[in-house]
Motif scaffolding. Structure first.
Motif, PDB file in Angstrom:
ATOM      1  N   LYS A  52       0.851  -1.189   0.000  1.00 26.40           N
ATOM      2  CA  LYS A  52       0.000   0.000   0.000  1.00 26.40           C
ATOM      3  C   LYS A  52       0.888   1.242   0.000  1.00 26.40           C
ATOM      4  O   LYS A  52       1.922   1.273   0.655  1.00 26.40           O
ATOM      5  CB  LYS A  52      -0.886   0.025   1.245  1.00 26.40           C
ATOM      6  N   GLN A  53       0.450   2.271  -0.717  1.00 21.53           N
ATOM      7  CA  GLN A  53       1.201   3.522  -0.742  1.00 21.53           C
ATOM      8  C   GLN A  53       1.353   4.088   0.668  1.00 21.53           C
ATOM      9  O   GLN A  53       2.367   4.675   1.002  1.00 21.53           O
ATOM     10  CB  GLN A  53       0.529   4.540  -1.662  1.00 21.53           C
ATOM     11  N   ARG A  54       0.337   3.885   1.516  1.00 18.61           N
ATOM     12  CA  ARG A  54       0.417   4.377   2.901  1.00 18.61           C
ATOM     13  C   ARG A  54       1.571   3.731   3.642  1.00 18.61           C
ATOM     14  O   ARG A  54       2.178   4.352   4.518  1.00 18.61           O
ATOM     15  CB  ARG A  54      -0.880   4.098   3.650  1.00 18.61           C
ATOM     16  N   CYS A  55       1.884   2.480   3.330  1.00 20.63           N
ATOM     17  CA  CYS A  55       3.017   1.807   3.949  1.00 20.63           C
ATOM     18  C   CYS A  55       4.304   2.542   3.610  1.00 20.63           C
ATOM     19  O   CYS A  55       5.084   2.890   4.490  1.00 20.63           O
ATOM     20  CB  CYS A  55       3.072   0.348   3.494  1.00 20.63           C
ATOM     21  N   CYS A  56       4.520   2.775   2.323  1.00 24.21           N
ATOM     22  CA  CYS A  56       5.733   3.459   1.887  1.00 24.21           C
ATOM     23  C   CYS A  56       5.807   4.879   2.446  1.00 24.21           C
ATOM     24  O   CYS A  56       6.869   5.330   2.881  1.00 24.21           O
ATOM     25  CB  CYS A  56       5.809   3.471   0.359  1.00 24.21           C
ATOM     26  N   SER A  57       4.677   5.560   2.475  1.00 16.65           N
ATOM     27  CA  SER A  57       4.639   6.906   3.055  1.00 16.65           C
ATOM     28  C   SER A  57       4.983   6.866   4.534  1.00 16.65           C
ATOM     29  O   SER A  57       5.687   7.743   5.043  1.00 16.65           O
ATOM     30  CB  SER A  57       3.254   7.531   2.866  1.00 16.65           C
ATOM     31  N   GLY A  58       4.493   5.855   5.223  1.00 13.50           N
ATOM     32  CA  GLY A  58       4.782   5.707   6.647  1.00 13.50           C
ATOM     33  C   GLY A  58       6.255   5.457   6.911  1.00 13.50           C
ATOM     34  O   GLY A  58       6.840   6.017   7.842  1.00 13.50           O
ATOM     35  N   ILE A  59       6.866   4.612   6.085  1.00 15.18           N
ATOM     36  CA  ILE A  59       8.295   4.343   6.234  1.00 15.18           C
ATOM     37  C   ILE A  59       9.094   5.627   6.025  1.00 15.18           C
ATOM     38  O   ILE A  59       9.978   5.955   6.811  1.00 15.18           O
ATOM     39  CB  ILE A  59       8.748   3.260   5.240  1.00 15.18           C
ATOM     40  N   LYS A  60       8.757   6.352   4.977  1.00 14.03           N
ATOM     41  CA  LYS A  60       9.470   7.606   4.701  1.00 14.03           C
ATOM     42  C   LYS A  60       9.258   8.623   5.814  1.00 14.03           C
ATOM     43  O   LYS A  60      10.182   9.346   6.193  1.00 14.03           O
ATOM     44  CB  LYS A  60       9.048   8.145   3.342  1.00 14.03           C
ATOM     45  N   SER A  61       8.063   8.653   6.372  1.00 15.57           N
ATOM     46  CA  SER A  61       7.769   9.556   7.482  1.00 15.57           C
ATOM     47  C   SER A  61       8.591   9.185   8.715  1.00 15.57           C
ATOM     48  O   SER A  61       9.134  10.057   9.399  1.00 15.57           O
ATOM     49  CB  SER A  61       6.272   9.499   7.799  1.00 15.57           C
ATOM     50  N   LEU A  62       8.681   7.901   8.989  1.00 18.55           N
ATOM     51  CA  LEU A  62       9.468   7.455  10.140  1.00 18.55           C
ATOM     52  C   LEU A  62      10.943   7.782   9.961  1.00 18.55           C
ATOM     53  O   LEU A  62      11.602   8.248  10.892  1.00 18.55           O
ATOM     54  CB  LEU A  62       9.274   5.957  10.367  1.00 18.55           C
ATOM     55  N   ILE A  63      11.455   7.569   8.763  1.00 18.40           N
ATOM     56  CA  ILE A  63      12.853   7.902   8.497  1.00 18.40           C
ATOM     57  C   ILE A  63      13.091   9.395   8.717  1.00 18.40           C
ATOM     58  O   ILE A  63      14.081   9.784   9.323  1.00 18.40           O
ATOM     59  CB  ILE A  63      13.262   7.472   7.077  1.00 18.40           C
ATOM     60  N   ALA A  64      12.161  10.209   8.262  1.00 19.39           N
ATOM     61  CA  ALA A  64      12.296  11.651   8.443  1.00 19.39           C
ATOM     62  C   ALA A  64      12.208  12.053   9.915  1.00 19.39           C
ATOM     63  O   ALA A  64      12.870  12.987  10.350  1.00 19.39           O
ATOM     64  CB  ALA A  64      11.223  12.382   7.637  1.00 19.39           C
TER      65      ALA A  64
END
Length: 117
Positions: A52-64
């Protein structure tokens, strides 16, 4: 428990966060609630479903969000503490997750990551 379902995803992302997010930031310290909130949408993929795109967005958010060494250690610890309670995770998919999200990880993802580093 809902928190238990987040841990395999969180393990992958925490490993990513631990090694990729190196720049310091100001503000509040990262919490387990934030880690889980960013990663919850990845659980379905790790259990065999579509990414899911939300998964990838969540990973990027956590990294940030995990910019300090302490934040990265916190994220890793949150994941390791609750990972034992989750079943049905395809660990082959765990290692594929960064690539599925277009994130380059220059190290092996492992459930045995040392959170102190």
């Amino acid at each position: 428990m809902a928190g238990s379902a987040l841990h395999p995803v969180a393990l992958v992302v925490a490993t990513t966060v631990l090694l990729l997010a190196a720049a310091p930031r100001g503000g509040e310290a990262l919490t387990c609630s934030q880690v889980y909130g960013d990663l919850i949408s990845c659980v379905g993929y790790l259990q065999g479903g579509p990414i899911k795109q939300r998964c990838c967005s969540g990973i990027k958010s956590l990294i940030a969000a995990a910019r300090t060494t302490q934040d990265r250690r916190t994220a890793c610890g949150c994941i390791k503490t609750s990972a034992a309670g989750l079943s049905g995770i395809d660990f082959g998919r765990v290692t594929q997750l960064p690539g599925q999200c277009g994130i380059s990880v220059p190290y092996k993802i492992s459930p045995n990551v040392d959170c102190s580093k």
